[in-house]
Design a protein around this motif. Structure first.
Motif, short mmCIF file in Angstrom:
data_model
loop_
_atom_site.label_atom_id
_atom_site.label_comp_id
_atom_site.label_asym_id
_atom_site.label_seq_id
_atom_site.Cartn_x
_atom_site.Cartn_y
_atom_site.Cartn_z
N VAL A 139 0.36 13.52 5.14
CA VAL A 139 1.79 13.44 5.43
C VAL A 139 2.22 12.00 5.23
O VAL A 139 1.53 11.07 5.64
CB VAL A 139 2.10 13.92 6.86
CG1 VAL A 139 1.25 13.20 7.91
CG2 VAL A 139 3.58 13.73 7.18
N MET A 140 3.36 11.78 4.57
CA MET A 140 3.88 10.43 4.32
C MET A 140 5.13 10.18 5.16
O MET A 140 5.87 11.12 5.48
CB MET A 140 4.21 10.25 2.84
CG MET A 140 3.03 10.42 1.92
SD MET A 140 3.47 10.03 0.20
CE MET A 140 2.17 10.90 -0.67
N SER A 141 5.35 8.91 5.48
CA SER A 141 6.51 8.59 6.29
C SER A 141 6.90 7.13 6.14
O SER A 141 6.12 6.30 5.71
CB SER A 141 6.23 8.90 7.77
OG SER A 141 5.17 8.10 8.25
N ALA A 142 8.16 6.85 6.52
CA ALA A 142 8.65 5.48 6.60
C ALA A 142 9.74 5.47 7.66
O ALA A 142 10.90 5.18 7.38
CB ALA A 142 9.19 5.00 5.27
N ILE B 42 -4.27 16.97 -0.75
CA ILE B 42 -3.02 17.71 -0.85
C ILE B 42 -1.95 16.94 -0.09
O ILE B 42 -2.07 16.71 1.12
CB ILE B 42 -3.13 19.13 -0.26
CG1 ILE B 42 -4.38 19.85 -0.81
CG2 ILE B 42 -1.87 19.93 -0.56
CD1 ILE B 42 -4.42 19.99 -2.30
N HIS B 43 -0.94 16.50 -0.80
CA HIS B 43 0.22 15.88 -0.15
C HIS B 43 1.42 16.79 -0.37
O HIS B 43 1.29 17.90 -0.90
CB HIS B 43 0.46 14.46 -0.67
CG HIS B 43 0.64 14.34 -2.14
ND1 HIS B 43 1.85 14.09 -2.74
CD2 HIS B 43 -0.25 14.42 -3.18
CE1 HIS B 43 1.71 14.02 -4.04
NE2 HIS B 43 0.44 14.21 -4.35
N ALA C 270 0.83 -1.21 0.00
CA ALA C 270 0.00 0.00 0.00
C ALA C 270 0.86 1.26 0.00
O ALA C 270 0.61 2.21 0.74
CB ALA C 270 -0.95 0.00 1.19
N ASN C 271 1.89 1.28 -0.84
CA ASN C 271 2.74 2.46 -0.94
C ASN C 271 1.97 3.64 -1.52
O ASN C 271 1.27 3.51 -2.52
CB ASN C 271 3.94 2.16 -1.84
CG ASN C 271 4.68 3.42 -2.23
OD1 ASN C 271 5.04 4.23 -1.37
ND2 ASN C 271 4.89 3.61 -3.52
N LEU C 272 2.15 4.82 -0.91
CA LEU C 272 1.43 6.02 -1.35
C LEU C 272 2.35 7.10 -1.90
O LEU C 272 1.89 8.19 -2.22
CB LEU C 272 0.60 6.57 -0.19
CG LEU C 272 -0.55 5.65 0.23
CD1 LEU C 272 -1.05 5.99 1.62
CD2 LEU C 272 -1.69 5.71 -0.78
N ARG D 56 5.82 4.20 1.49
CA ARG D 56 5.48 5.18 2.51
C ARG D 56 4.05 4.96 2.98
O ARG D 56 3.14 4.78 2.18
CB ARG D 56 5.62 6.61 1.99
CG ARG D 56 7.02 7.00 1.53
CD ARG D 56 8.01 7.07 2.68
NE ARG D 56 9.31 7.58 2.25
CZ ARG D 56 10.31 6.82 1.80
NH1 ARG D 56 10.14 5.49 1.70
NH2 ARG D 56 11.47 7.35 1.48
N ILE D 57 3.87 4.96 4.31
CA ILE D 57 2.54 5.04 4.87
C ILE D 57 2.13 6.51 4.89
O ILE D 57 2.91 7.39 4.52
CB ILE D 57 2.47 4.43 6.29
CG1 ILE D 57 3.37 5.22 7.26
CG2 ILE D 57 2.82 2.96 6.26
CD1 ILE D 57 3.14 4.88 8.72
N ALA D 58 0.92 6.78 5.34
CA ALA D 58 0.46 8.17 5.36
C ALA D 58 -0.49 8.41 6.52
O ALA D 58 -1.19 7.51 6.97
CB ALA D 58 -0.24 8.51 4.05
N GLY D 59 -0.49 9.67 6.95
CA GLY D 59 -1.52 10.17 7.83
C GLY D 59 -2.39 11.11 7.03
O GLY D 59 -1.89 11.92 6.24
#
Length: 249
Positions: free
Chosen positions: A105-108, A66-67, A34-36, A241-244
């Protein structure tokens, strides 16, 4: 798409907010599944499909999302009608009071942060890795929400998403010295010849200094739980990347 529910935001029907896991998308290894993020080398068509799946899960229009093109900075952008899914700004925090305008917001391993002001009806999405935390991206975003929307600190509700913990985030002595010089020595842990950093300890200290009490921390280390989340370190730097996501309704 599989998401993590946020208990702090549950009482508020005027927002939808969640963090994703690495499950429930269609990306192939090493971005399973589920990469975003578009910038990591994944097939762009698969990334778009994953975004559509998340939009269906959280009931929003993908084109209005909006990312960010995140750069480990302290740059904050106020989202207006000129931005859309295809025009992500280069920054590390987004704020808005526009309804049906999802912020992502994306993160890893870095900490994704979601902020809600239920009084002024304003939201934010913040990317805080080590550099961002040490550069006070979170306090600066809170200040910007006050300037732009009249948000008062005591009214903010803030969730820190899944991120690498002090159990796994090994750093060098130069970074350790920088943390200590900025007053964050309490975020360091030493084990034999190694030193580890807990970024959330920095962020929580900043929130405490602002007297902000409505805080939830998703205590899942992305490196320990790389079966559940993407981890830049545990996945040898090639990962998704996961996301919030947070949306005013």
């Amino acid at each position: 798409m599989k998401t993590v529910s946020l208990s702090l935001f549950t009482p508020f029907p005027s927002i939808t907010a969640a963090f994703t896991s690495r499950h429930g998308g269609i990306s192939k290894a090493p971005y399973t599944d589920a990469n975003l993020a578009f910038h990591v080398g994944d097939n762009p068509e698969d990334v778009v499909t994953n975004h559509d799946l998340l939009a269906d899960t959280l009931a929003y229009n993908r084109h209005s999302l909006i990312h960010m093109r995140q750069i480990h900075s302290d740059r904050i952008v106020i989202v207006d009608e000129t931005l859309n899914f295809d025009t992500p700004p280069e920054c590390d925090a987004l704020i808005t009071n526009r309804i049906e305008t999802p912020l992502m917001v994306m993160s890893a391993d870095c900490t994704g942060i979601l902020i809600y002001d239920p009084i002024q009806k304003a939201i934010a999405a913040v990317h805080a890795g080590r550099a961002g935390a040490l550069n006070a991206i979170l306090p600066k975003t809170i200040q910007k929400m006050g300037e732009a929307f009249g948000s008062l600190r005591e009214n903010l509700h803030i969730v820190l998403g899944p991120s690498i913990g002090g159990c796994c985030y090994e750093i060098n002595e130069t970074i350790a010295s920088e943390c200590t010089s900025k007053g964050y020595g309490l975020a360091l842990r030493r084990e034999d010849e190694k030193v580890f950093l807990d970024v959330n300890t920095i962020l929580l200290k900043q929130l405490k200094e602002l007297n902000i009490e409505n805080v939830e921390v998703i205590k899942h280390c992305t490196s320990c739980r790389c079966d559940e989340y993407f981890s830049y370190r545990a996945d040898a730097q090639q990962t998704g990347r996961i996301a919030g996501v947070i949306i005013l309704r």
